[in-house]
Each structure stands twice: as structure tokens, then as C-alpha cells.
Scaffold this active site. Structure first.
Site, PDB file in Angstrom:
ATOM      1  N   CYS A 127      -0.735 -22.303 -42.576  1.00  0.00           N
ATOM      2  CA  CYS A 127       0.121 -21.291 -43.189  1.00  0.00           C
ATOM      3  C   CYS A 127       1.238 -21.954 -44.002  1.00  0.00           C
ATOM      4  O   CYS A 127       1.777 -22.983 -43.623  1.00  0.00           O
ATOM      5  CB  CYS A 127       0.763 -20.356 -42.182  1.00  0.00           C
ATOM      6  SG  CYS A 127      -0.406 -19.480 -41.158  1.00  0.00           S
TER       7      CYS A 127
ATOM      8  N   ARG B 100      -2.464 -25.126 -47.341  1.00  0.00           N
ATOM      9  CA  ARG B 100      -2.137 -24.966 -45.920  1.00  0.00           C
ATOM     10  C   ARG B 100      -2.897 -23.809 -45.274  1.00  0.00           C
ATOM     11  O   ARG B 100      -2.848 -23.626 -44.056  1.00  0.00           O
ATOM     12  CB  ARG B 100      -0.630 -24.724 -45.748  1.00  0.00           C
ATOM     13  CG  ARG B 100       0.231 -25.819 -46.318  1.00  0.00           C
ATOM     14  CD  ARG B 100       1.691 -25.514 -46.109  1.00  0.00           C
ATOM     15  NE  ARG B 100       2.030 -25.516 -44.706  1.00  0.00           N
ATOM     16  CZ  ARG B 100       2.375 -26.581 -44.017  1.00  0.00           C
ATOM     17  NH1 ARG B 100       2.432 -27.754 -44.608  1.00  0.00           N
ATOM     18  NH2 ARG B 100       2.663 -26.493 -42.739  1.00  0.00           N
TER      19      ARG B 100
ATOM     20  N   TRP C 240      -3.402 -19.168 -42.704  1.00  0.00           N
ATOM     21  CA  TRP C 240      -4.603 -19.688 -42.044  1.00  0.00           C
ATOM     22  C   TRP C 240      -4.635 -18.960 -40.705  1.00  0.00           C
ATOM     23  O   TRP C 240      -3.768 -19.159 -39.845  1.00  0.00           O
ATOM     24  CB  TRP C 240      -4.483 -21.201 -41.839  1.00  0.00           C
ATOM     25  CG  TRP C 240      -5.733 -21.828 -41.312  1.00  0.00           C
ATOM     26  CD1 TRP C 240      -6.820 -22.193 -42.030  1.00  0.00           C
ATOM     27  CD2 TRP C 240      -6.029 -22.155 -39.950  1.00  0.00           C
ATOM     28  NE1 TRP C 240      -7.774 -22.737 -41.203  1.00  0.00           N
ATOM     29  CE2 TRP C 240      -7.314 -22.723 -39.920  1.00  0.00           C
ATOM     30  CE3 TRP C 240      -5.335 -22.038 -38.748  1.00  0.00           C
ATOM     31  CZ2 TRP C 240      -7.924 -23.162 -38.747  1.00  0.00           C
ATOM     32  CZ3 TRP C 240      -5.934 -22.464 -37.579  1.00  0.00           C
ATOM     33  CH2 TRP C 240      -7.219 -23.021 -37.592  1.00  0.00           C
TER      34      TRP C 240
ATOM     35  N   ASN D  97       4.781 -19.361 -39.553  1.00  0.00           N
ATOM     36  CA  ASN D  97       3.739 -20.393 -39.496  1.00  0.00           C
ATOM     37  C   ASN D  97       3.781 -20.970 -38.089  1.00  0.00           C
ATOM     38  O   ASN D  97       4.806 -21.510 -37.677  1.00  0.00           O
ATOM     39  CB  ASN D  97       4.057 -21.479 -40.542  1.00  0.00           C
ATOM     40  CG  ASN D  97       3.237 -22.744 -40.337  1.00  0.00           C
ATOM     41  OD1 ASN D  97       2.147 -22.704 -39.777  1.00  0.00           O
ATOM     42  ND2 ASN D  97       3.768 -23.862 -40.788  1.00  0.00           N
ATOM     43  N   GLY D  98       2.700 -20.831 -37.326  1.00  0.00           N
ATOM     44  CA  GLY D  98       2.684 -21.369 -35.964  1.00  0.00           C
ATOM     45  C   GLY D  98       2.044 -20.379 -35.006  1.00  0.00           C
ATOM     46  O   GLY D  98       1.307 -19.485 -35.431  1.00  0.00           O
TER      47      GLY D  98
ATOM     48  N   GLU E 142     -17.072 -41.073 -41.827  1.00  0.00           N
ATOM     49  CA  GLU E 142     -16.202 -40.458 -42.829  1.00  0.00           C
ATOM     50  C   GLU E 142     -17.029 -39.828 -43.962  1.00  0.00           C
ATOM     51  O   GLU E 142     -16.730 -38.720 -44.421  1.00  0.00           O
ATOM     52  CB  GLU E 142     -15.215 -41.510 -43.364  1.00  0.00           C
ATOM     53  CG  GLU E 142     -14.312 -41.071 -44.497  1.00  0.00           C
ATOM     54  CD  GLU E 142     -13.433 -39.868 -44.182  1.00  0.00           C
ATOM     55  OE1 GLU E 142     -13.359 -39.444 -43.021  1.00  0.00           O
ATOM     56  OE2 GLU E 142     -12.842 -39.335 -45.126  1.00  0.00           O
TER      57      GLU E 142
ATOM     58  N   LYS F 286     -16.953 -35.869 -44.924  1.00  0.00           N
ATOM     59  CA  LYS F 286     -16.623 -35.398 -46.281  1.00  0.00           C
ATOM     60  C   LYS F 286     -17.692 -34.442 -46.784  1.00  0.00           C
ATOM     61  O   LYS F 286     -17.396 -33.410 -47.357  1.00  0.00           O
ATOM     62  CB  LYS F 286     -16.561 -36.587 -47.226  1.00  0.00           C
ATOM     63  CG  LYS F 286     -15.369 -37.192 -47.816  1.00  0.00           C
ATOM     64  CD  LYS F 286     -13.985 -36.810 -47.675  1.00  0.00           C
ATOM     65  CE  LYS F 286     -13.478 -36.225 -46.427  1.00  0.00           C
ATOM     66  NZ  LYS F 286     -12.297 -36.820 -45.874  1.00  0.00           N
TER      67      LYS F 286
ATOM     68  N   GLU G 129     -17.647 -31.003 -44.737  1.00  0.00           N
ATOM     69  CA  GLU G 129     -16.490 -30.115 -44.867  1.00  0.00           C
ATOM     70  C   GLU G 129     -16.379 -29.446 -46.234  1.00  0.00           C
ATOM     71  O   GLU G 129     -15.839 -28.353 -46.329  1.00  0.00           O
ATOM     72  CB  GLU G 129     -15.181 -30.825 -44.493  1.00  0.00           C
ATOM     73  CG  GLU G 129     -14.732 -31.865 -45.469  1.00  0.00           C
ATOM     74  CD  GLU G 129     -13.419 -32.517 -45.059  1.00  0.00           C
ATOM     75  OE1 GLU G 129     -12.551 -31.830 -44.519  1.00  0.00           O
ATOM     76  OE2 GLU G 129     -13.273 -33.732 -45.304  1.00  0.00           O
TER      77      GLU G 129
ATOM     78  N   HIS H 259     -32.377 -44.336 -31.052  1.00  0.00           N
ATOM     79  CA  HIS H 259     -32.133 -43.729 -29.742  1.00  0.00           C
ATOM     80  C   HIS H 259     -32.078 -42.206 -29.832  1.00  0.00           C
ATOM     81  O   HIS H 259     -31.512 -41.558 -28.948  1.00  0.00           O
ATOM     82  CB  HIS H 259     -30.850 -44.296 -29.133  1.00  0.00           C
ATOM     83  CG  HIS H 259     -30.920 -45.780 -28.926  1.00  0.00           C
ATOM     84  ND1 HIS H 259     -31.683 -46.374 -27.964  1.00  0.00           N
ATOM     85  CD2 HIS H 259     -30.353 -46.800 -29.623  1.00  0.00           C
ATOM     86  CE1 HIS H 259     -31.587 -47.691 -28.049  1.00  0.00           C
ATOM     87  NE2 HIS H 259     -30.775 -47.966 -29.057  1.00  0.00           N
TER      88      HIS H 259
ATOM     89  N   LYS I 102      -5.068 -27.837 -44.687  1.00  0.00           N
ATOM     90  CA  LYS I 102      -4.702 -29.237 -44.836  1.00  0.00           C
ATOM     91  C   LYS I 102      -3.908 -29.756 -43.652  1.00  0.00           C
ATOM     92  O   LYS I 102      -4.052 -30.891 -43.243  1.00  0.00           O
ATOM     93  CB  LYS I 102      -3.866 -29.370 -46.113  1.00  0.00           C
ATOM     94  CG  LYS I 102      -3.493 -30.780 -46.483  1.00  0.00           C
ATOM     95  CD  LYS I 102      -4.651 -31.475 -47.129  1.00  0.00           C
ATOM     96  CE  LYS I 102      -4.381 -32.926 -47.408  1.00  0.00           C
ATOM     97  NZ  LYS I 102      -5.635 -33.692 -47.404  1.00  0.00           N
TER      98      LYS I 102
HETATM   99  C1  F6R Z   1     -10.778 -34.321 -43.405  1.00  0.00           C
HETATM  100  C2  F6R Z   1      -9.382 -34.115 -43.073  1.00  0.00           C
HETATM  101  C3  F6R Z   1      -9.037 -33.882 -41.661  1.00  0.00           C
HETATM  102  C4  F6R Z   1      -7.703 -34.582 -41.324  1.00  0.00           C
HETATM  103  C5  F6R Z   1      -7.257 -34.205 -39.912  1.00  0.00           C
HETATM  104  C6  F6R Z   1      -6.002 -34.941 -39.505  1.00  0.00           C
HETATM  105  O1  F6R Z   1     -10.954 -34.570 -44.757  1.00  0.00           O
HETATM  106  O2  F6R Z   1      -8.541 -34.118 -43.924  1.00  0.00           O
HETATM  107  O3  F6R Z   1     -10.046 -34.294 -40.797  1.00  0.00           O
HETATM  108  O4  F6R Z   1      -7.886 -35.959 -41.425  1.00  0.00           O
HETATM  109  O5  F6R Z   1      -7.039 -32.832 -39.851  1.00  0.00           O
HETATM  110  O6  F6R Z   1      -4.959 -34.641 -40.380  1.00  0.00           O
HETATM  111  P1  F6R Z   1      -3.698 -35.573 -40.507  1.00  0.00           P
HETATM  112  O7  F6R Z   1      -4.154 -36.872 -41.053  1.00  0.00           O
HETATM  113  O8  F6R Z   1      -2.776 -34.842 -41.417  1.00  0.00           O
HETATM  114  O9  F6R Z   1      -3.140 -35.739 -39.120  1.00  0.00           O
END
Ligand code: F6R
Length: 614
Positions: free
Chosen positions: A2, A27, A74, A100-101, A487, A491, A494, A510, A609
Site C-alpha cells: 500500500c 507498492r 495491496w 498501510n499495514g 533467481e 524472475k 513472477e 533425484h 514491491k
Molecule cells: C523478487 C522480489 C522479491 C523481493 C523480496 C524481498 O523479484 O523482488 O522476492 O526480493 O520481497 O524484498 P526486500 O529485498 O525489499 O526485502
């Protein structure tokens, strides 16, 4: 999670708030809303969907107030629909609130308020808070500030809130506990936002509220900051903002994600700047140097993080154990915080977080701090909660990362972890001076090699077109590039919604090998250094089961080229640095596939984010 925006001053609030919401949309983007405060009345517009939908809904309305608050959501409590959208009003329509929260004890509070005759339109915890404020305001005849303070003292949970009362169109009250809130200080005007991006073009001066603080922002007066508990007035630190408008705009790219992928030569260089000085034979990192005894005496280092930052932590484990020979454990912050971990006073706990606000990482760190461990932060956002909680730390200087999928923050985290590992290894004698110096020189050159890795964009686009309709994908790597495989898979899933898994290449037999058939793209990270021969054997195993092989190889490689359906070349480098280079084509591959599938690359569904709820 949010985003909150607010404005009070002489300008029209609506355009400032809408623009601010657009910048905070990373956000959360389940719904958006705004309320403008006119003397004795208000204009509330809110809708499921994005800020663009809110703008559409606002068309044709007379919106000229110069005080208002807005929200981009969110969803946590209640599905994303118009009614659950913020802002929320109290029953008497006077109190307007954005939040927000999470209010954890909203159920008992709601039951109590119902007994007092309050009714509720939405399923949200936030509407409960709006009514609780009304309750205190009218029952005790309190000022808005006092009513907010009384209400917050009843609340368990996390929040950043902005509240207005339509009895006064000269005042906004804000508060924070666990979710960020910044106040921009203009000349005779104030801005409120979850981060400073909505107001960078208006002012460089900002107050970041601390946890447990609230502020009364009154037109034409000084901001008054006080403790929510105890009511003590505090004098806030005014910080000068370091970000500029150009950093939060797309700069000609179609998406923030593509811009951020392409910024990596610079963001890695910025992260090394002033720290890596190979000519002088040293790495300068005050956070490490000032606390070197803690690191040298540490029986182990525990890295806590989530998501992409956790993947960076895994690479950090390889680097620190290799260069400094200090045992490292890497934990998901969300598991660590709840599993009664053994933490000793001589442990060093490193938290890695782009946002510096991730709730689980923050809680894991608090736990470690309470148990007496030395806590160190690797964060991208200056002034963030994690950065402020830690005993020391190193910022990644990646600049604002706005695309929800983390790209440049990841490679900046790898850069900081490499610097830390090299510095520790040099000073505790595990790295010879010769090796240390040669690695430092090589690291200095990495931004140029990243630039070269970006040149594979065209072949990657071709590969993306070929595999964009796949339903599954496997990513395999070994050693340093096992985390790279994780990773890469994260990517892809997501942003393109293709199911993807990352595995250590040798683990394939395995179980996952059962999935391989002629429709399964397998992305293998196979640079020449490290366990190359073993990875080549794994590629043979995939090939004999007719899997489609896309290999990331060192330039000039011929062996894998003969086996693979496609190869993507990266420049030659030491194995320890290869995750930084190998991750670049994987980011581009996910990006192009997602674009070709018509997905919203910068705002993937269900994500946000900054994950400030657990
Ligand atoms: C994936 C991504 C998330 C963040 C995770 C941790 O692309 O961005 O997996 O890495 O939510 O976020 P931070 O780094 O802000 O603690």
C-alpha cells in the site's frame, strides 16, 4: 504494501496526489482512492483497479481542494473491490483515513464498536480504525491529534496512516509503526508519502517518522512530532533527499524493469564507488572496518532475507566461506523468526533487503538483536526501517528500484557481499595479498563486462519468442550459479506466470528429470569456470531425454554450443563473479517473455514491491 500520499498547501491537491499515487503504485495496485477535504464536506472517489481507473472515475468532477489524502492498495483484509478500497470514512462521515499495514486486533475492536452502535461497510481493518478515532473524538471531545493517539494506543499491529477531519480543512495527522512514512517540507506546504518519490520535484527536505511517532501537520505551522505512547514532543531530524526526478522516471524505456536491467553497469559501479580502491590495495567499508572484531570473532554469520535478497544471501554464503573461511548460514527470514533459532552473542546476523521494510526480515533482525547478536544491514533504501535498526551496514547504491521484480538491487547486493567477503578474507589472512589484489582488479572491471552481457539482448529476444508459450521451465546451475538458477526461475515465474523451478544441476536426477520431455525448456547456467565438466554431463542427460536446452555459457564455448538448442554468451570471469554476469541474460529472458505474453511487467499480479506484512 500500500502507498499513502497526502498534500496540504496552496496548490490543488488532486494532481499532486494522483501523480504521487502513480509513483507509489509499485507498492500495491489492487485499488486506488482519494479524498479531498473541503470546509464541512469532502469528495471521496475510490475504485477497484489502478490509479488510471481512479483518474477515469474522477473525470468531470470539480476537484479543487488544496488538502487531501490518497491510497493505492495491496489487499490484506477483504478482497479488492470498491468498498474495501481506501480512503475509509467513519460512520459520521467526518474522519477520513488511509492506512498501510495491518491492525491485528481489529476483530475485538470491531465487536466493541458494534456494541456502541457503529456499523461497517467494508471488510477492512482500516475502517475499524477510522471509527475508533471517531469514537474517541466524539466521546471525549478530543482534538483530531488526541483522538488518533487514543485510538492508536488501543491498536495492535503495524501501520502508517494519514487522517483528516472535515471539521478542519487545515490539518492532517499522520502516524507510523512498522510501515514507512515521510513528510516533505515545502515552503508553506507539506507532502505526505510512503516514500519520498511523490514529492522529489517539490522539496528536498523530509522528515522520516520513527516507529511509534505521530505528527500533526497544520497549514502554515511547524510540524509537531510526538510519541504515540506517552505524548512526549520530539524534535525530528530533517533529512536532505538524495534522489532526483530522473531516477524515478522511465527515461525512454518501455518499462522500469528494462530500464533497471540496463542500469546495472552503473548501479554496480555506484555500489563499488569509494569502496573498491585496487590501486591502493584496499577495500574501504567503514561498516565492516569499525566492527571488524565482531566479524573476526564471529563463530558464524547468519544471513536472513526473503525472495531475491535471499538468493543474494546464498551467493554471499559461497563468497564469505570461500574468501574469509567464516561459516555462514542463510535463512529465510520468515522461517528464522518463528523457529526459536539458536543465536549467540558472538554471531553476526546480516539482513539483506532492497526496500529495508520487509516485515519478516525486520522481525528476524529484531529477534537476533534481542538475543544479543551483532546485526548488520545490506539495504538499498536509506532511512528504511532495517537500515535504522541495524548496528552497522552497507548501503547498495542501486538507486530507486521501481519495477516490482528485483534486478539491479540483486546485482548491487552481490557486489556488496563480494566486497565484504574480500575485505574479511584479506584482513583475516585467508586470502593471499596476490589473490586479493587480482580479484579486486577483476571486480573493478565487472561493470564493463555487464555492459557486454547486455549485448545479448537480440538473441535473448529470439529465444523468448520461441519459448514464450511454455507452461513450465527448469533452471539448473551448480556452485555459485545454483542461486543464479533460483533467481532466474523466480524472475520468470513472477512476471510471466510460467511455472519455473531452479535446481542444483546435480539434483535433477533425484526427481525433476522425470519432467523432462521435448516440450520442457531447461535453462542451464554453464560458465567455463567451476563445475563446468559436471554441468556438461548434466546437459547430456537432458539432451538424451529430448529436453530443450538454453545454455548460458562463457564466450567462445564450443562444447556446450554443440549440445544446446540455444546459447547465450557472457564474458569470461572468475567463478566467484559469474552470478553477477549470468543473471543478466536471465533477467532479459524473463522480461521479453513476459512482454510477449502481454503481462504487466512492472506490476505483476498479486505482488507488491515492499512486503510490509508477514
Ligand atoms: C523478487 C522480489 C522479491 C523481493 C523480496 C524481498 O523479484 O523482488 O522476492 O526480493 O520481497 O524484498 P526486500 O529485498 O525489499 O526485502
Amino acid at each position: 504494501m500500500c502507498g499513502i500520499v497526502g498534500y496540504i498547501g496552496a496548490r490543488e491537491a488532486y494532481p499532486i496526489i494522483i501523480n504521487g499515487l502513480r509513483r507509489l503504485e509499485y507498492r500495491g495496485y489492487d485499488s486506488a482512492g482519494i479524498v479531498l477535504n473541503y470546509p464541512g464536506s469532502n469528495e471521496l472517489i475510490k475504485t477497484k483497479g489502478k490509479v488510471a481507473d481512479l483518474e477515469e472515475k474522477s473525470k468531470g468532477k470539480q476537484l479543487n481542494a488544496n488538502i487531501g489524502i490518497g491510497h493505492t492498495r495491496w489487499a490484506t483484509h477483504g478482497e479488492p473491490n470498491d468498498v474495501n478500497s481506501h480512503p475509509h470514512l467513519s460512520n459520521d462521515g467526518r474522519i477520513m483515513l488511509v492506512h498501510n499495514g495491518i491492525i491485528e486486533n481489529y476483530e475485538p475492536l470491531k465487536i466493541q464498536l458494534k456494541e456502541y452502535g457503529f456499523t461497517f461497510e467494508s471488510e477492512t481493518d482500516s475502517e475499524v480504525l477510522a471509527n475508533l478515532i471517531q469514537y474517541f473524538k466524539s466521546k471525549e471531545n478530543l482534538s483530531l491529534t488526541e483522538a488518533v493517539r487514543y485510538a492508536l494506543n488501543e491498536v495492535v499491529g503495524a501501520y502508517a496512516i494519514a487522517v483528516m477531519d472535515n471539521e478542519s480543512s487545515d490539518e492532517i495527522v499522520v502516524a507510523r509503526l512498522g510501515s514507512p512514512l515521510a513528510i516533505g517540507l515545502g515552503e508553506d506546504e507539506f507532502f505526505i508519502a510512503s516514500d519520498a518519490s511523490p514529492f522529489v520535484e517539490f522539496t528536498k527536505d523530509a522528515i522520516y517518522l520513527e516507529d511509534g511517532e505521530m505528527a500533526t501537520i497544520t497549514r502554515g505551522e511547524e510540524v509537531i512530532v510526538r510519541k504515540i505512547e506517552g505524548n512526549e514532543i520530539v524534535s525530528p531530524a530533517i533529512q536532505e533527499l538524495q534522489i532526483g526526478l530522473e531516477q524515478i522516471e522511465k527515461g525512454g524505456y518501455e518499462h522500469f524493469m528494462l530500464k533497471e536491467i540496463n542500469e546495472q553497469p552503473k548501479s554496480i559501479l555506484d555500489t563499488m564507488r569509494g569502496r573498491l580502491l585496487p590501486e591502493e590495495g584496499l577495500i574501504r567499508m567503514a561498516g565492516i572496518w569499525d566492527h571488524k572484531e565482531k566479524f573476526y570473532n564471529a563463530k558464524r554469520i547468519i544471513i536472513v532475507a526473503c525472495g531475491t535478497s535471499w538468493h543474494a544471501g546464498l551467493v554471499g554464503e559461497y563468497l564469505i566461506e570461500e574468501f574469509a573461511r567464516i561459516p555462514v548460514e542463510v535463512e529465510y527470514a520468515s522461517e528464522f523468526r518463528y523457529r526459536n533459532p539458536i543465536i549467540n552473542k558472538d554471531d553476526v546476523v546480516i539482513a539483506i533487503s532492497q526496500s529495508g521494510e520487509t516485515a519478516d526480515t525486520l522481525a528476524a533482525l529484531k529477534l537476533a538483536k534481542d538475543k544479543g547478536a551483532f546485526i548488520y544491514g545490506i539495504c538499498n533504501v536509506v532511512g528504511s526501517s532495517i537500515a535504522r535498526l541495524t548496528d552497522a551496514g552497507s548501503f547498495t547504491h542501486a538507486g530507486p528500484e521501481i519495477g516490482v521484480a528485483s534486478t539491479k538491487a540483486f546485482t548491487a547486493q552481490l557486489t556488496v557481499l563480494t566486497l565484504i567477503a574480500l575485505k574479511l578474507g584479506n584482513h583475516n589472512g585467508n586470502l593471499t595479498t596476490e589473490r586479493y589484489r587480482s580479484l579486486c582488479y577483476e571486480l573493478m572491471n565487472i561493470p564493463q563486462l555487464v555492459e557486454k552481457a547486455l549485448e545479448s539482448n537480440d538473441i535473448i529476444k529470439e529465444i523468448a519468442a520461441k519459448y514464450k508459450d511454455s507452461e513450465n521451465a527448469l533452471y539448473l546451475g551448480r556452485g555459485y550459479n545454483f542461486p543464479t538458477a533460483l533467481e532466474g526461475a523466480l524472475k520468470l515465474k513472477e512476471i510471466s506466470y510460467i511455472h519455473a523451478e531452479g535446481y542444483p544441476a546435480a539434483e535433477m536426477k533425484h526427481g525433476p528429470i522425470a519432467l523432462i520431455d521435448e516440450n520442457m525448456p531447461v535453462i542451464v547456467i554453464a560458465p567455463k569456470k567451476g563445475h563446468y565438466d559436471k554441468v556438461v554431463s548434466n546437459i547430456q542427460e537432458i539432451k538424451s531425454r529430448k529436453g530443450k536446452i538454453i545454455a548460458v555459457v562463457t564466450e567462445g564455448d564450443v562444447q556446450v554450443r554443440d549440445l544446446a538448442d540455444y546459447v547465450i554468451e557472457i564474458p569470461d570471469c572468475s567463478e566467484e563473479f559469474s552470478p553477477i554476469l549470468a543473471t543478466i541474460p536471465l533477467q532479459l529472458l524473463s522480461y521479453h517473455i513476459a512482454v510477449m505474453r502481454g503481462a504487466n511487467v512492472d506490476q505483476p499480479r498479486n505482488l507488491a514491491k515492499s512486503v510490509t506484512v508477514e
